[in-house]
Motif scaffolding. Structure first.
Motif, PDB file in Angstrom:
ATOM      1  N   ASP A   1      37.816  81.872  21.539  1.00 13.83           N
ATOM      2  CA  ASP A   1      36.993  82.690  22.434  1.00 13.83           C
ATOM      3  C   ASP A   1      35.880  83.454  21.723  1.00 13.83           C
ATOM      4  N   THR A   2      35.391  82.846  20.638  1.00 11.82           N
ATOM      5  CA  THR A   2      34.221  83.385  19.944  1.00 11.82           C
ATOM      6  C   THR A   2      33.256  82.237  19.659  1.00 11.82           C
ATOM      7  N   GLY A   3      32.079  82.601  19.167  1.00 13.60           N
ATOM      8  CA  GLY A   3      31.080  81.607  18.813  1.00 13.60           C
ATOM      9  C   GLY A   3      30.499  81.864  17.444  1.00 13.60           C
ATOM     10  N   VAL A   4      29.861  80.854  16.913  1.00 12.39           N
ATOM     11  CA  VAL A   4      29.117  80.963  15.656  1.00 12.39           C
ATOM     12  C   VAL A   4      27.766  80.289  15.860  1.00 12.39           C
ATOM     13  N   CYS A   5      26.827  80.652  15.016  1.00 10.83           N
ATOM     14  CA  CYS A   5      25.513  80.026  15.051  1.00 10.83           C
ATOM     15  C   CYS A   5      25.376  79.097  13.855  1.00 10.83           C
ATOM     16  N   ALA A   6      24.739  77.961  14.059  1.00  5.05           N
ATOM     17  CA  ALA A   6      24.475  77.015  12.974  1.00  5.05           C
ATOM     18  C   ALA A   6      23.071  76.457  13.150  1.00  5.05           C
ATOM     19  N   LEU A   7      22.460  76.127  12.046  1.00  5.65           N
ATOM     20  CA  LEU A   7      21.151  75.480  12.070  1.00  5.65           C
ATOM     21  C   LEU A   7      21.406  73.978  11.953  1.00  5.65           C
ATOM     22  N   VAL A   8      21.140  73.260  13.037  1.00  3.17           N
ATOM     23  CA  VAL A   8      21.381  71.818  13.094  1.00  3.17           C
ATOM     24  C   VAL A   8      20.030  71.133  13.271  1.00  3.17           C
ATOM     25  N   GLU A   9      19.602  70.424  12.247  1.00  2.00           N
ATOM     26  CA  GLU A   9      18.308  69.727  12.280  1.00  2.00           C
ATOM     27  C   GLU A   9      17.175  70.660  12.711  1.00  2.00           C
ATOM     28  N   GLY A  10      17.208  71.886  12.209  1.00  2.00           N
ATOM     29  CA  GLY A  10      16.163  72.859  12.503  1.00  2.00           C
ATOM     30  C   GLY A  10      16.311  73.585  13.826  1.00  2.00           C
ATOM     31  N   VAL A  11      17.401  73.348  14.557  1.00  2.00           N
ATOM     32  CA  VAL A  11      17.631  73.973  15.863  1.00  2.00           C
ATOM     33  C   VAL A  11      18.784  74.971  15.737  1.00  2.00           C
ATOM     34  N   HIS A  12      18.579  76.194  16.270  1.00  2.00           N
ATOM     35  CA  HIS A  12      19.647  77.195  16.305  1.00  2.00           C
ATOM     36  C   HIS A  12      20.617  76.801  17.415  1.00  2.00           C
ATOM     37  N   VAL A  13      21.863  76.520  17.033  1.00  2.00           N
ATOM     38  CA  VAL A  13      22.883  76.071  17.977  1.00  2.00           C
ATOM     39  C   VAL A  13      24.045  77.056  17.953  1.00  2.00           C
ATOM     40  N   ALA A  14      24.529  77.421  19.143  1.00  2.00           N
ATOM     41  CA  ALA A  14      25.714  78.267  19.284  1.00  2.00           C
ATOM     42  C   ALA A  14      26.901  77.358  19.568  1.00  2.00           C
ATOM     43  N   ILE A  15      27.952  77.500  18.772  1.00  2.00           N
ATOM     44  CA  ILE A  15      29.152  76.685  18.935  1.00  2.00           C
ATOM     45  C   ILE A  15      30.302  77.616  19.291  1.00  2.00           C
ATOM     46  N   PHE A  16      31.026  77.292  20.359  1.00  2.00           N
ATOM     47  CA  PHE A  16      32.089  78.148  20.864  1.00  2.00           C
ATOM     48  C   PHE A  16      33.421  77.414  20.859  1.00  2.00           C
ATOM     49  N   HIS A  17      34.475  78.155  20.532  1.00  2.00           N
ATOM     50  CA  HIS A  17      35.845  77.652  20.634  1.00  2.00           C
ATOM     51  C   HIS A  17      36.465  78.377  21.825  1.00  2.00           C
ATOM     52  N   VAL A  18      36.703  77.656  22.908  1.00  2.00           N
ATOM     53  CA  VAL A  18      37.229  78.247  24.136  1.00  2.00           C
ATOM     54  C   VAL A  18      38.717  77.935  24.236  1.00  2.00           C
ATOM     55  N   ALA A  19      39.523  78.980  24.126  1.00  2.00           N
ATOM     56  CA  ALA A  19      40.980  78.820  24.092  1.00  2.00           C
ATOM     57  C   ALA A  19      41.522  78.229  25.390  1.00  2.00           C
ATOM     58  N   GLN A  20      41.094  78.743  26.557  1.00  2.00           N
ATOM     59  CA  GLN A  20      41.656  78.269  27.828  1.00  2.00           C
ATOM     60  C   GLN A  20      41.405  76.785  28.048  1.00  2.00           C
ATOM     61  N   ALA A  21      40.275  76.284  27.548  1.00  2.00           N
ATOM     62  CA  ALA A  21      39.956  74.863  27.711  1.00  2.00           C
ATOM     63  C   ALA A  21      40.462  74.030  26.536  1.00  2.00           C
ATOM     64  N   ARG A  22      40.907  74.714  25.472  1.00  2.00           N
ATOM     65  CA  ARG A  22      41.308  74.028  24.236  1.00  2.00           C
ATOM     66  C   ARG A  22      40.213  73.067  23.790  1.00  2.00           C
ATOM     67  N   GLN A  23      38.992  73.604  23.771  1.00  2.00           N
ATOM     68  CA  GLN A  23      37.822  72.766  23.541  1.00  2.00           C
ATOM     69  C   GLN A  23      36.732  73.555  22.826  1.00  2.00           C
ATOM     70  N   PHE A  24      35.808  72.813  22.218  1.00  2.00           N
ATOM     71  CA  PHE A  24      34.617  73.392  21.612  1.00  2.00           C
ATOM     72  C   PHE A  24      33.413  72.997  22.460  1.00  2.00           C
ATOM     73  N   PHE A  25      32.430  73.892  22.523  1.00  2.00           N
ATOM     74  CA  PHE A  25      31.193  73.662  23.271  1.00  2.00           C
ATOM     75  C   PHE A  25      30.026  74.065  22.386  1.00  2.00           C
ATOM     76  N   ALA A  26      28.854  73.464  22.628  1.00  2.00           N
ATOM     77  CA  ALA A  26      27.650  73.817  21.879  1.00  2.00           C
ATOM     78  C   ALA A  26      26.456  73.871  22.822  1.00  2.00           C
ATOM     79  N   ILE A  27      25.678  74.943  22.712  1.00  2.00           N
ATOM     80  CA  ILE A  27      24.439  75.109  23.477  1.00  2.00           C
ATOM     81  C   ILE A  27      23.372  75.659  22.532  1.00  2.00           C
ATOM     82  N   ASP A  28      22.117  75.647  22.974  1.00  2.00           N
ATOM     83  CA  ASP A  28      21.070  76.302  22.193  1.00  2.00           C
ATOM     84  C   ASP A  28      21.446  77.770  22.011  1.00  2.00           C
ATOM     85  N   ASN A  29      21.130  78.332  20.852  1.00  2.00           N
ATOM     86  CA  ASN A  29      21.476  79.725  20.568  1.00  2.00           C
ATOM     87  C   ASN A  29      20.384  80.708  20.984  1.00  2.00           C
ATOM     88  N   ILE A  30      19.173  80.221  21.242  1.00  2.00           N
ATOM     89  CA  ILE A  30      18.055  81.096  21.594  1.00  2.00           C
ATOM     90  C   ILE A  30      18.166  81.509  23.062  1.00  2.00           C
TER      91      ILE A  30
END
Length: 113
Positions: free
Chosen positions: A20-49
């Protein structure tokens, strides 16, 4: 496009992202937010801007749900972004891109949309 033809970038160990937290990563020059969602037992990624603030902050937002939608609330303007598709629930014109994310051999990998 299949997952085999996407260009995957390793970001971090899956254990580096607490539930239930996120981190930011630079992927090919794009700021991406990556989240670990416990209820879904899944990871998600969206633009961080945050499109309204033009600041790289979405990874610091609060993860939760609105109805059946898994969302993150921007820490600045509190707009909610659907983690499955990047849609901004309050202002669809401020939607962000959602990216493919997977975990392989304990590493989180992202492929840009």
């Amino acid at each position: 496009m299949t997952t085999e033809t996407l260009h995957w970038t390793a970001v971090c160990a899956a254990s580096d992202i607490l539930p239930d937290t996120g981190v930011c990563a630079l992927v090919e020059g794009v700021h991406v937010a990556i989240f670990h969602v416990a209820q879904a037992r899944q990871f998600f990624a969206i633009d961080n801007i945050d499109p309204k603030a033009q600041a790289s902050v979405l990874s610091r937002g609060l993860v939760g749900s609105l109805g059946d939608r898994i969302v993150v609330a921007s820490p600045l303007y509190k707009n909610h972004f659907d983690l499955r598709n990047g849609e901004c629930l309050e202002s669809p014109e401020h939607s962000v891109r959602a990216h493919a994310v997977r975990v392989q051999e304990g590493r989180v990998q992202v492929a840009l949309a």
